[in-house]
Design an enzyme around this catalytic site. Structure first.
Site, short mmCIF file in Angstrom:
data_model
loop_
_atom_site.label_atom_id
_atom_site.label_comp_id
_atom_site.label_asym_id
_atom_site.label_seq_id
_atom_site.Cartn_x
_atom_site.Cartn_y
_atom_site.Cartn_z
N ASP A 110 0.82 -1.20 0.00
CA ASP A 110 0.00 0.00 0.00
C ASP A 110 0.86 1.26 0.00
O ASP A 110 0.62 2.18 -0.77
CB ASP A 110 -0.97 0.00 1.20
N ASP A 113 6.98 3.71 3.33
CA ASP A 113 7.11 4.72 4.38
C ASP A 113 8.58 4.73 4.83
O ASP A 113 9.43 5.29 4.14
CB ASP A 113 6.15 4.35 5.51
N GLY A 115 10.46 2.23 4.62
CA GLY A 115 11.13 1.36 3.65
C GLY A 115 11.52 0.01 4.23
O GLY A 115 11.97 -0.88 3.52
N ASP A 169 -5.04 1.40 7.11
CA ASP A 169 -5.83 1.45 8.35
C ASP A 169 -5.22 2.33 9.43
O ASP A 169 -4.04 2.70 9.37
CB ASP A 169 -5.94 0.04 8.93
N ARG A 175 -10.18 0.76 6.54
CA ARG A 175 -9.70 0.08 5.33
C ARG A 175 -10.72 0.10 4.21
O ARG A 175 -10.38 0.02 3.03
CB ARG A 175 -9.35 -1.38 5.65
P1 IMP Z 1 7.38 0.91 6.19
O1 IMP Z 1 7.62 1.92 7.27
O2 IMP Z 1 7.81 1.40 4.83
O3 IMP Z 1 8.00 -0.41 6.56
O4 IMP Z 1 5.83 0.69 6.09
C1 IMP Z 1 5.26 -0.31 6.87
C2 IMP Z 1 3.78 -0.37 6.82
O5 IMP Z 1 3.31 0.67 7.67
C3 IMP Z 1 3.08 -0.13 5.50
O6 IMP Z 1 2.98 -1.31 4.74
C4 IMP Z 1 1.72 0.28 5.99
O7 IMP Z 1 0.93 -0.85 6.27
C5 IMP Z 1 2.02 1.00 7.29
N1 IMP Z 1 1.97 2.46 7.10
C6 IMP Z 1 2.97 3.32 6.89
N2 IMP Z 1 2.52 4.58 6.78
C7 IMP Z 1 1.17 4.49 6.93
C8 IMP Z 1 0.11 5.46 6.92
O8 IMP Z 1 0.30 6.68 6.71
N3 IMP Z 1 -1.14 4.95 7.12
C9 IMP Z 1 -1.41 3.63 7.32
N4 IMP Z 1 -0.46 2.71 7.33
C10 IMP Z 1 0.82 3.14 7.15
MG MG Z 2 1.12 -2.61 5.23
#
Ligand code: IMP
Ligand code: MG
Length: 188
Positions: A110, A113, A115, A169, A175
């Site tokens: 989705d 963020d 990474g 979410d 969602r």
């Molecule tokens: P990461 O920080 O790139 O590992 O992202 C991890 C997960 O955090 C993503 O797959 C989303 O499920 C969740 N996430 C990150 N940012 C958001 C946001 O702004 N809203 C909802 N979920 C988020």
């Molecule tokens: Mg996720």
């Protein structure tokens, strides 16, 4: 009557729309056309649960319209931390059911963020012998990046806000919203 610890659903009026249903639909078709021109014909789509389930459902049908006939797998990953911020530890909650050895894989999530999730997913797939791993995200929140990683296919650049809807979410709510909006939660 069901009693217990179930949270009350928050009102969707708290959500300020960033990407409308129509904008998302148009962009998903464009992404599918890009994927069809830059990926192999027999890709394995790996959807990262839970957040990508809505995007993946729309993307695979758009891929079909673009002539791609993907197989679909799911993996559920959790990135541990509290509230709206993860703290760097990614774990497999539900694993893939099929081998990925030799496959051209399109990982779908989705949002990119910090990474960490996509970094972990790509490492897992390459360690299991995937031939090629491409990354596809609907949203890219570049301001929050901790791991140096870029997606091959990006729907929209996302402002540094906590966003919900279209699979994303907060506390497992929102969602089902057909659009993506900002929730207005203060960032740490
Ligand atoms: P990461 O920080 O790139 O590992 O992202 C991890 C997960 O955090 C993503 O797959 C989303 O499920 C969740 N996430 C990150 N940012 C958001 C946001 O702004 N809203 C909802 N979920 C988020
Ligand atoms: Mg996720």
């Amino acid at each position: 009557m069901i009693m217990g610890t179930r949270l009350m659903a928050p009102p969707s009026s708290e959500v300020c729309t960033l990407f409308s249903e129509a904008e998302i639909s148009t962009r998903v078709d464009e992404i599918a056309r890009d994927v069809s021109s830059q990926s192999s014909a027999d890709i394995l789509v790996v959807a990262i649960l839970k957040g990508s389930f809505v995007f993946t459902a729309d993307l695979i049908r758009a891929l079909h319209r673009s002539g791609v006939r993907p197989q679909i797998e799911f993996i559920q990953l959790a990135s541990y931390g509290t509230g709206t911020d993860s703290q760097g530890y990614v774990e497999i909650i539900r694993d893939l059911t099929d081998p990925v050895e030799g496959r051209d894989v399109l990982v779908v999530d989705d949002i990119l963020d910090s990474g960490r999730t996509l970094w972990f997913a790509r490492e897992q797939l390459l360690n299991r012998g995937a031939h090629r791993v491409q990354l596809c995200v609907l949203l890219d929140k570049q301001a929050r990046r901790v791991q140096e990683i870029d997606a091959d296919f990006v729907g929209f650049e996302c402002p540094d806000e906590f966003v919900v809807g279209y699979g994303l979410d907060h506390a497992n709510f929102y969602r089902e919203l057909p659009y993506i909006g900002a929730l207005g939660i203060a960032k740490p």
